[in-house]
Design a protein around this motif. Sequence first.
Motif, PDB file in Angstrom:
ATOM      1  N   ALA A  23       0.805  -1.187  -0.102  1.00 56.61           N
ATOM      2  CA  ALA A  23       0.051   0.140  -0.023  1.00 56.61           C
ATOM      3  C   ALA A  23       0.727   1.225   0.097  1.00 56.61           C
ATOM      4  O   ALA A  23       0.386   2.293  -0.656  1.00 56.61           O
ATOM      5  CB  ALA A  23      -0.895  -0.151   1.296  1.00 56.61           C
ATOM      6  N   LEU A  24       1.896   1.206   0.771  1.00 61.24           N
ATOM      7  CA  LEU A  24       3.016   2.445   0.840  1.00 61.24           C
ATOM      8  C   LEU A  24       3.493   2.509  -0.551  1.00 61.24           C
ATOM      9  O   LEU A  24       3.663   3.548  -0.990  1.00 61.24           O
ATOM     10  CB  LEU A  24       3.873   2.183   1.794  1.00 61.24           C
ATOM     11  N   ASP A  25       3.802   1.507  -1.153  1.00 58.90           N
ATOM     12  CA  ASP A  25       4.390   1.482  -2.585  1.00 58.90           C
ATOM     13  C   ASP A  25       3.565   2.121  -3.389  1.00 58.90           C
ATOM     14  O   ASP A  25       3.904   2.963  -4.472  1.00 58.90           O
ATOM     15  CB  ASP A  25       5.203   0.157  -2.991  1.00 58.90           C
ATOM     16  N   LYS A  26       2.237   1.878  -3.491  1.00 61.83           N
ATOM     17  CA  LYS A  26       1.335   2.347  -4.283  1.00 61.83           C
ATOM     18  C   LYS A  26       1.104   3.892  -3.996  1.00 61.83           C
ATOM     19  O   LYS A  26       1.090   4.675  -5.165  1.00 61.83           O
ATOM     20  CB  LYS A  26      -0.072   1.660  -4.129  1.00 61.83           C
ATOM     21  N   THR A  27       1.193   4.134  -2.767  1.00 65.85           N
ATOM     22  CA  THR A  27       0.972   5.673  -2.705  1.00 65.85           C
ATOM     23  C   THR A  27       2.264   6.245  -3.294  1.00 65.85           C
ATOM     24  O   THR A  27       1.957   7.631  -3.828  1.00 65.85           O
ATOM     25  CB  THR A  27       0.904   5.926  -1.008  1.00 65.85           C
ATOM     26  N   TYR A  28       3.548   5.946  -2.907  1.00 62.23           N
ATOM     27  CA  TYR A  28       4.573   6.520  -3.607  1.00 62.23           C
ATOM     28  C   TYR A  28       4.515   6.760  -4.927  1.00 62.23           C
ATOM     29  O   TYR A  28       4.974   7.765  -5.757  1.00 62.23           O
ATOM     30  CB  TYR A  28       5.887   5.710  -3.182  1.00 62.23           C
ATOM     31  N   LEU A  29       4.164   5.570  -5.750  1.00 62.12           N
ATOM     32  CA  LEU A  29       4.103   5.792  -7.260  1.00 62.12           C
ATOM     33  C   LEU A  29       3.058   6.449  -7.675  1.00 62.12           C
ATOM     34  O   LEU A  29       2.995   7.079  -8.667  1.00 62.12           O
ATOM     35  CB  LEU A  29       4.176   4.034  -7.528  1.00 62.12           C
ATOM     36  N   GLU A  30       2.044   6.493  -7.003  1.00 63.87           N
ATOM     37  CA  GLU A  30       0.760   7.294  -7.421  1.00 63.87           C
ATOM     38  C   GLU A  30       1.182   8.931  -7.365  1.00 63.87           C
ATOM     39  O   GLU A  30       0.868   9.862  -7.946  1.00 63.87           O
ATOM     40  CB  GLU A  30      -0.448   7.237  -6.382  1.00 63.87           C
ATOM     41  N   ALA A  31       2.004   8.988  -6.188  1.00 61.01           N
ATOM     42  CA  ALA A  31       2.363  10.538  -6.072  1.00 61.01           C
ATOM     43  C   ALA A  31       3.498  10.976  -7.341  1.00 61.01           C
ATOM     44  O   ALA A  31       3.502  12.029  -7.793  1.00 61.01           O
ATOM     45  CB  ALA A  31       3.217  10.550  -4.618  1.00 61.01           C
ATOM     46  N   HIS A  32       4.318   9.945  -7.666  1.00 59.67           N
ATOM     47  CA  HIS A  32       5.184  10.233  -8.717  1.00 59.67           C
ATOM     48  C   HIS A  32       4.257  10.357 -10.190  1.00 59.67           C
ATOM     49  O   HIS A  32       4.513  11.406 -10.860  1.00 59.67           O
ATOM     50  CB  HIS A  32       5.967   9.083  -9.085  1.00 59.67           C
ATOM     51  N   ARG A  33       3.454   9.597 -10.335  1.00 62.57           N
ATOM     52  CA  ARG A  33       2.434   9.746 -11.510  1.00 62.57           C
ATOM     53  C   ARG A  33       1.805  10.893 -11.617  1.00 62.57           C
ATOM     54  O   ARG A  33       1.267  11.581 -12.614  1.00 62.57           O
ATOM     55  CB  ARG A  33       1.673   8.305 -11.754  1.00 62.57           C
ATOM     56  N   ALA A  34       1.346  11.329 -10.540  1.00 62.17           N
ATOM     57  CA  ALA A  34       0.562  12.723 -10.199  1.00 62.17           C
ATOM     58  C   ALA A  34       1.417  14.048 -10.286  1.00 62.17           C
ATOM     59  O   ALA A  34       1.041  15.068 -10.398  1.00 62.17           O
ATOM     60  CB  ALA A  34      -0.329  12.843  -8.829  1.00 62.17           C
ATOM     61  N   GLY A  35       2.593  13.776 -10.467  1.00 59.83           N
ATOM     62  CA  GLY A  35       3.495  15.025 -10.858  1.00 59.83           C
ATOM     63  C   GLY A  35       3.940  15.627  -9.246  1.00 59.83           C
ATOM     64  O   GLY A  35       4.455  16.722  -9.520  1.00 59.83           O
ATOM     65  N   GLU A  36       3.638  15.068  -8.238  1.00 60.41           N
ATOM     66  CA  GLU A  36       3.936  15.588  -7.149  1.00 60.41           C
ATOM     67  C   GLU A  36       5.671  15.823  -6.790  1.00 60.41           C
ATOM     68  O   GLU A  36       6.254  16.853  -6.197  1.00 60.41           O
ATOM     69  CB  GLU A  36       3.280  14.958  -5.983  1.00 60.41           C
TER      70      GLU A  36
END
Length: 314
Positions: free
Chosen positions: A135-148
């Motif tokens: 779940a944490l890894d998903k959060t990390y990668l979603e932040a990257h994809r969102a351009g954060e």
Amino acid sequence: MTSDLHVVLGAGPAGTTTVDELLTRGLRVRHVNRSPIRNAPAGVEVVQADVANPGQAIAATEGAATIYHAVNVPYHQQLDLMPGIANSVLAAATHHEARLVVLDTLYPYGEADGEAITENTPWAATSRKGRMRAALDKTYLEAHRAGETQVVLGRSADFYGPRVLLSTLGATFFPAALAGEPALAFGDITLPHSYTYLPDAARALVDLGTATEEATGRAWHLPTVPATSTKQIHELVEHLTGKPLTTKVLQGPTPTGPFDAQFMNEYAELFYQHEIPQNMVSKNFETHFNRHPTPLKEGLQTTLTWYKTHLRNQ
């Protein structure tokens, strides 16, 4: 990223070895830990902060170009503390527009594809800690994809090497091997099992922290030699020490030595790692970065030499 500052979070074996690698490359380093850092190398800025607190995390990483997340907590606290730490560190990286390099584990894969674990292996964790890490890894990668902010994950197998104590190939093994006493081992030692040499992992994390942007936004397997059986590693250590090696093999998560009841109760759900083949394949990293793992014999010899000094200084 306009700064050249590299900030390492966590002063365990992985964080400290990453600091050493950054210094070797002549990079500017800040080392952050919740408790005081003693005997930091010359040239390292030391900051004491609790990065679980978002405000402290942001302040401690001020000016960072790259943040290395190597913070860990005892097994019995992971479910309670690691998500908050992850969110706080990610918020700090986003605030500073810094690249976040996360030291990761194989836990998200669970028992899937143990004979050849690649970056494409499905995330099939059934343990609480494995699901939490996924779940944490998903959060990390979603932040990257969102351009954060830029994020990249570096996944490692079980560590061995200098400074590595609390590991299945650590302080319950090497001192006993050097003394000719029974050494502790876990599970079926005839099965292939991956062990990552800590200095290789540190070099690879810095590779990820200094790479071009195209390397980010994904998980990489850090350089690791092809899996061999723990029994074969024991035989190689026996050859290197010149002393007969006997083993005490735990067939289940039974409290023994430094692995007390509290630890083993929490580790029980991960004991499957020693009951199935586990071969982490790092070919993608090795090819992309031209970075290859230290040969097993060389890594074991360096580790034995470190332990000799460590034991003398205790």
